[in-house]
Design an enzyme around this catalytic site. Sequence first.
Site, PDB file in Angstrom:
ATOM      1  N   GLY A 164     -11.097 -12.811 -14.082  1.00  0.00           N
ATOM      2  CA  GLY A 164     -10.101 -11.785 -13.855  1.00  0.00           C
ATOM      3  C   GLY A 164      -9.473 -11.306 -15.142  1.00  0.00           C
ATOM      4  O   GLY A 164      -9.929 -11.638 -16.236  1.00  0.00           O
ATOM      5  N   HIS A 165      -8.417 -10.522 -14.990  1.00  0.00           N
ATOM      6  CA  HIS A 165      -7.704 -10.005 -16.153  1.00  0.00           C
ATOM      7  C   HIS A 165      -6.220  -9.917 -15.829  1.00  0.00           C
ATOM      8  O   HIS A 165      -5.844  -9.514 -14.732  1.00  0.00           O
ATOM      9  CB  HIS A 165      -8.245  -8.622 -16.525  1.00  0.00           C
ATOM     10  CG  HIS A 165      -7.672  -8.085 -17.790  1.00  0.00           C
ATOM     11  ND1 HIS A 165      -7.974  -8.640 -19.014  1.00  0.00           N
ATOM     12  CD2 HIS A 165      -6.816  -7.081 -18.023  1.00  0.00           C
ATOM     13  CE1 HIS A 165      -7.318  -7.969 -19.955  1.00  0.00           C
ATOM     14  NE2 HIS A 165      -6.601  -7.015 -19.377  1.00  0.00           N
ATOM     15  N   ASP A 207     -14.013   3.629   1.592  1.00  0.00           N
ATOM     16  CA  ASP A 207     -13.272   2.423   1.213  1.00  0.00           C
ATOM     17  C   ASP A 207     -13.843   1.730  -0.011  1.00  0.00           C
ATOM     18  O   ASP A 207     -13.132   1.074  -0.755  1.00  0.00           O
ATOM     19  CB  ASP A 207     -13.276   1.435   2.386  1.00  0.00           C
ATOM     20  CG  ASP A 207     -12.644   2.048   3.616  1.00  0.00           C
ATOM     21  OD1 ASP A 207     -11.490   2.469   3.516  1.00  0.00           O
ATOM     22  OD2 ASP A 207     -13.308   2.132   4.659  1.00  0.00           O
ATOM     23  N   CYS A 238       0.817  -1.199   0.000  1.00  0.00           N
ATOM     24  CA  CYS A 238       0.000   0.000   0.000  1.00  0.00           C
ATOM     25  C   CYS A 238       0.856   1.256   0.000  1.00  0.00           C
ATOM     26  O   CYS A 238       0.357   2.355  -0.189  1.00  0.00           O
ATOM     27  CB  CYS A 238      -0.939   0.017   1.204  1.00  0.00           C
ATOM     28  SG  CYS A 238      -2.308  -1.121   1.013  1.00  0.00           S
TER      29      CYS A 238
END
Lengths: 68, 352
Positions: free
Chosen positions: B143-144, B56, B23
């Site tokens: 997904g990708h 969030d 993060c």
Amino acid sequence: MIDARGLSCPMPVVMVQKEVKKSDPSELEVLVDSMVCVENITRFANTHGFAVETKEAGGEYTLRLVKR
Amino acid sequence: MEIGTGERNDDIRLTKLASCAGCGAKVGAGVLAQLLEGIRVRKDPDLLVGFDKSDDASVYRISDDLALVQTVDFFPPIHDDPYTFGRIAAANALSDVYAMGGEPKLCLNIMAVPKSMPDSAVHEMLRGGYETVYEAGALITGGHSILDEEPKYGLAVTGFVHPDKVLTNSGAQPGDVLLLTKPLGTGILTTAARAELVGASRAEETARLMMTLNKAGRDIMVKYRVHACTDVTGFGLLGHLTEMMQGSDAQARLDAASVAIPEEALALARNGILPEGMYRNRSFAEPYVDAGGIELAVQDALYDPQTSGGLLIAVDPEDAKAVFAELEGAVPCAQRIGVVEKYQGGKRIFLT
């Protein structure tokens, strides 16, 4: 004189730490090229009894550490 | 899909492939607001939580008793072991749904891999993601993936919440007690780990914390009168608390000594082993923080960007004791860190 330009943190501060441990200098000059490194090295220096003077020129910083 | 070279290379150190960790790679809060300035925000009466609130996740009401919670989060490796990294990235992405009081249900993988990354490492990273999502009781439905110079992994997560039970970061009320469910210091400790300055047991403990879902904290807090919640991630405790106080038009008194910070993280901070994100967070939140006489290293830890950090909860004072008692033992580290006060027009956070 430690030239830590082009290195990202925490490497520059680790280099300073190693030099201080190795030769216990009363003065040390460090060349870095980011404010984060300046701040990190300043924190290290203050913790280990050095006063720090920083000069900036063209995006590069010279820190002069002097034992108090 | 052709990824990796297929070559076996057990010596791969994932974090060496990343320029910034976890993060800590997040774009600063202030910068983000600037980047979005002038872009028209479309309103919808069913969009209960949108972009404008720096929350969030977004929340969209689909019926009187059901709302969708949506979020996406991904980042470069924060751990050298691909399986561990996969677990951390997934736990971190799922956390945003928990922070809204929701339950995650459907996930999509988002992945970038360099050609040099061995197939076995990619497989392990994905296995970590799947296991964590299953632990959360959710599914990965697709997904990708793209090729990129730096590996990245994360999830887009869709969850559900009752529209009347949404927990935003803007509902804190004067008198509320502030609770936190994980210790701080993961940004400092992972930065130090990159330079091999952390012992194996501390590194393992840090990874274990980041892999821990915020599910238990969420499941407990939704039974009580919680007025606001967010998860502590890239902006650090003080960054996220600043946003919560701004959004709630309140101020907070934070008892720095009651915040769990590993002694090793403080020692590293004193020695200048601090992630770049800490300084970004400081420059964003510092104008709103009265640091009192708190030691610089402790302040730094309070600004330290967390990956997959704990829940920051503002709970009604009447429920504080009960929720704290239930959190203890169920979450990694239950802490009672401060109180919310009526805004006096000055700073938003007072450290004591």
